[in-house]
Design an enzyme around this catalytic site. Structure first.
Site, PDB file in Angstrom:
ATOM      1  N   LYS A   1     197.719 -37.693  54.035  1.00  0.00           N
ATOM      2  CA  LYS A   1     197.002 -37.708  52.757  1.00  0.00           C
ATOM      3  C   LYS A   1     197.473 -36.512  51.943  1.00  0.00           C
ATOM      4  O   LYS A   1     197.297 -35.367  52.341  1.00  0.00           O
ATOM      5  CB  LYS A   1     195.495 -37.646  52.976  1.00  0.00           C
ATOM      6  CG  LYS A   1     194.699 -37.695  51.673  1.00  0.00           C
ATOM      7  CD  LYS A   1     193.205 -37.672  51.938  1.00  0.00           C
ATOM      8  CE  LYS A   1     192.400 -37.723  50.651  1.00  0.00           C
ATOM      9  NZ  LYS A   1     190.942 -37.695  50.908  1.00  0.00           N
TER      10      LYS A   1
ATOM     11  N   LYS B   1     198.312 -41.984  51.990  1.00  0.00           N
ATOM     12  CA  LYS B   1     197.643 -41.960  50.693  1.00  0.00           C
ATOM     13  C   LYS B   1     198.209 -40.816  49.863  1.00  0.00           C
ATOM     14  O   LYS B   1     198.312 -39.704  50.380  1.00  0.00           O
ATOM     15  CB  LYS B   1     196.130 -41.757  50.899  1.00  0.00           C
ATOM     16  CG  LYS B   1     195.302 -41.760  49.626  1.00  0.00           C
ATOM     17  CD  LYS B   1     193.829 -41.538  49.937  1.00  0.00           C
ATOM     18  CE  LYS B   1     193.003 -41.532  48.658  1.00  0.00           C
ATOM     19  NZ  LYS B   1     191.571 -41.290  48.908  1.00  0.00           N
TER      20      LYS B   1
END
Length: 430
Positions: free
Chosen positions: A298, A351
């Site tokens: 992320k 992400k």
């Protein structure tokens, strides 16, 4: 259409008989037909009458009512049924140079020349089963539009949420992930509301599981929606995000979600060691069946802006760069993969999504675990904005972007387009 008298043979008596021939192709008059059949074939003695197919008004051909033997006999006799001619070679436009064919043994375009061939050789597919639908929920009864995310709403957990899930299931999207908009009065510096077993998320899970027992529910494990500071972890007075103390809170949050009926808990906080700690906490409470989808890679990204508006969860100060990854880094993701695998993660997530296809492929090539990609709010909003301004074809770009995630190696895709894409995929099948 030709009609003439032909000689034939009665195969049981050997006597010559006459029959009318009606065909599409004229034959030479008085031509003798000699049919030799193996003795093993028993043919009832009868007159052999051959009639040509008739063309219907719609262009289809009526059957002649002939046996296989009669059809074969006609062909042997030289009465070859007519078929459409070979189409002429299409003409090139005026001025096209006349050149010799290139001496190529391999022409990849051959496998692309028709829709049927392209479909046959397509390497990547996309189905509603690959999609996870992120849904924002709140305590209100009405659905509130999210300005920066056209088509998305904060859904009332008792009504709008249930209705939206029903729509998704109708097109084959049976996986969702919940994100709560928590009242400010319930937020504090340690995010205690995150593990309230009667909080917004656990209540919503119980409601959905009661109505749709087979619905796959993912949950977000992080403190930012519950923190008065807007960070994913507990903030020390000097601004440092406290790792191990935050992990303690996350374990209680994951257990509360599992107890409510969550199928997959998803730590998105990026604290070190949280996957192993959550796995141990779940197992200790009897939730060995609950999966962990770790936000493995992320990145500290500017693509998250619309999401933070949706949840009112912007950091009250600073940024998240001390715990989320540097968007300039590639190899660092390998460290996160190894840690999450060793700690017991069941799914690895990247992400943001589309700008990070290289990271998706990196995870795919270096782990046997399922890979998830999150098409984040900024990606969604850009496609929506481009569509509204008629700069792009929204639907085509949406579907292309989702296929790119699959091609890069993602098994599942968290996307706000899940319902819209599911409808497109359902329409294609019809």
């Amino acid at each position: 259409m030709a009609s003439m008298m032909l000689n034939s043979i009665n195969f049981s008596t050997g006597k010559a008989v006459k029959f009318d021939y009606v065909g599409l192709k004229p034959l030479k008059v008085h031509q003798n037909i000699l049919c030799v059949r193996p003795h093993s074939i028993k043919i009832a003695p009868r007159m052999l009458t051959i009639r040509a197919n008739e063309i219907r008004d719609d262009g289809t051909i009526k059957k002649m009512g002939m046996s296989d033997e009669e059809c074969e006999a006609a062909v042997v006799a030289g009465n070859i049924p007519e078929a459409p001619p070979v189409p002429p070679k299409p003409a090139a436009p005026a001025g096209t140079p006349v050149v010799s064919s290139l001496p190529l043994s391999r022409r990849p375009r051959r496998n692309r020349r028709s829709p049927a061939l392209r479909a046959a050789f397509q390497e990547t597919t996309l189905s509603p089963a690959n999609l996870v639908y992120p849904l924002f929920i709140h305590e209100g009864e009405e659905d509130t539009p999210i300005g920066a995310m056209p088509g998305c709403y904060r859904l009332g957990w008792r009504h709008g949420l249930v209705e939206e899930v029903a729509k998704a299931r109708d097109v084959g999207v049976n996986s969702i992930v919940l994100f709560p908009k928590v009242p400010d009065a319930l937020k504090n510096s340690t995010g205690d509301e995150a593990y309230n077993e009667n909080g917004l998320v656990p209540r919503s899970i119980r409601l959905l599981k009661d109505k749709y027992p087979d619905l796959v529910i993912y949950t977000d494990v992080a403190l930012d929606p519950y923190s008065s500071d807007g960070h994913d972890g507990i903030v020390r007075e000097d601004g440092v995000i406290m790792n191990d103390e935050t992990v303690h809170q996350l374990c209680k949050q994951a257990v509360a979600q599992a107890r409510a009926g969550a199928d997959v808990v998803s730590p998105s906080d990026m604290m070190d060691g949280r996957v192993g700690a959550i796995r141990a906490a779940l197992d200790a409470e009897g939730f060995q069946h609950v999966s962990i989808m770790s936000y493995t890679a992320k990145y500290a990204s500017s693509f998250y802006g619309p999401f933070r508006e949706a949840l009112d969860s912007n950091p009250r100060f600073g940024d998240k760069k001390t715990y989320q990854m540097n968007h300039a880094n590639y190899r660092e993701a390998l460290i996160e993969i190894r840690e999450d695998e060793s700690e017991g993660a069941d799914i690895l997530l990247v992400k943001p999504g589309l700008p990070y296809l290289d990271i998706i492929r990196l995870l795919r090539d270096n782990s046997p675990l399922p890979i998830a990609a999150y098409q984040v709010s900024g990606e969604y909003s850009m496609i929506k904005a481009g569509g509204v301004l008629k700069m792009i074809d929204e639907e085509k770009v949406m579907m292309e972007s989702l296929m790119c995630f699959r091609r890069a190696g993602a098994d599942i895709i968290l996307t706000y387009f899940a319902l819209q894409a599911g409808r497109c995929l359902a329409g294609e099948k019809r």
